[in-house]
Design a protein around this motif. Structure first.
Motif, PDB file in Angstrom:
ATOM      1  N   GLU A 109     -20.420  -7.945 -10.442  1.00  0.00           N
ATOM      2  CA  GLU A 109     -21.610  -8.700 -10.852  1.00  0.00           C
ATOM      3  C   GLU A 109     -22.716  -7.764 -11.324  1.00  0.00           C
ATOM      4  O   GLU A 109     -23.423  -8.069 -12.298  1.00  0.00           O
TER       5      GLU A 109
ATOM      6  N   CYS B  56     -24.120   1.313  -8.243  1.00  0.00           N
ATOM      7  CA  CYS B  56     -24.006   0.246  -7.246  1.00  0.00           C
ATOM      8  C   CYS B  56     -23.259   0.812  -6.047  1.00  0.00           C
ATOM      9  O   CYS B  56     -22.255   1.519  -6.213  1.00  0.00           O
TER      10      CYS B  56
ATOM     11  N   ARG C 203     -19.812  -7.866  -5.694  1.00  0.00           N
ATOM     12  CA  ARG C 203     -21.159  -7.390  -6.045  1.00  0.00           C
ATOM     13  C   ARG C 203     -21.104  -6.312  -7.123  1.00  0.00           C
ATOM     14  O   ARG C 203     -21.961  -6.268  -8.018  1.00  0.00           O
TER      15      ARG C 203
END
Length: 276
Positions: free
Chosen positions: A74, A59, A71
């Motif tokens: 998550e 990510c 984010r």
């Protein structure tokens, strides 16, 4: 609450595209952990995660961004269900003595090394406390004990990080979280190559440098053993930690170490062949 085995940990690592972070991710996967690699360089971190197989994912994350942290957590939760361990590894430096750096360079160092890590810790505190367990590992630096020439703002960011880390750990002493801080010495990464190009950072070469895999071993070991603080080298690091509280001693000793670093750096620099 059931105690999770080491092989069941989900680890989120920042600055994982290269250097120490990449070595941590690789070793963690090898030991059976699942790892969310994050980095500001999306292409590099996705490639790195892809090389580690199905137990790794990636990510993009600028650690200065609270939204970016949301984010990242998550994404880890979507792929692996939770985050058990946060390894705050990302950091930067700009080389040069204080008077030669621009104000934006000083801000960059503090915003990434200190404020970015603080932002990540705050995000982890909320989520890990809610899930009832978690382990925050902050990668700091031996410069958190020593005022080194050529590293004034970098040292300041690491001094601040150590103080923040231990303060939070004390605040959260009755909660479900564990806290570890690890202090690498000079490590053979891209940052050391950056320092090699600038003689103002010569003190980085005064002592032995370590491979990133050696630091990664201490970090991944800490997932299981949960030490409060780790210094490098184990014995000399303890001496440096004590010596750093005596500024008059540092003003005498560190210029000698800097001179030794200049000599060693000179030997390490590539030299063009001499015409015969």
């Amino acid at each position: 609450m059931a105690v999770r085995s080491e092989r069941e940990q989900v680890v989120l690592v920042t600055g994982a595209a290269n250097g120490i972070g990449a070595a941590i991710a690789e070793l963690a996967v090898a030991r059976g952990h699942r790892v969310m690699l994050t980095d500001v360089d999306e292409v590099a971190v996705v490639s790195r995660a892809g090389s580690l197989g199905s137990r790794a994912a990636a990510c993009v994350l600028d650690i200065r961004s609270p939204e970016g942290w949301t984010r990242a957590f998550e994404a880890a939760e979507a792929d692996f269900g939770r985050v058990d361990v946060l390894v705050n590894n990302a950091g930067i430096t700009h080389t040069g003595v204080t008077r030669d750096l621009r104000s934006r360079h000083h801000r960059d160092i503090v915003e990434v090394n200190l404020l970015g890590t603080i932002t990540g810790v705050c995000a982890a505190l909320e989520r890990m406390t809610a899930q009832g367990h978690g382990h925050i590992i902050n990668i700091c630096s031996m410069t958190s004990f020593l005022p080194l020439p050529g590293y004034a703002t970098y040292c300041a960011s690491k001094y601040g990080l150590r103080a923040f880390h231990h303060s939070v750990a004390i605040e959260e002493r009755d909660g479900p979280l564990d806290f570890t801080i690890i202090h690498p010495p000079s490590t053979r990464t891209g940052m050391l190559e950056q320092e090699m190009a600038d003689p103002s950072c010569a003190i980085a070469f005064a002592e032995k440098s370590y491979a990133p895999q050696r630091i990664a071993q201490a970090v991944v070991d800490a997932i299981a053993t949960k030490p409060v603080e780790v210094v490098f080298p184990p014995l000399a690091g303890r001496v440096q930690r004590i010596a750093g509280v005596f500024p008059r001693l540092m003003r005498r000793v560190l210029p000698l170490a800097e001179a030794r670093g200049l000599r060693r750096r000179e030997r390490l620099l590539p030299h063009p062949a001499t015409d015969r």
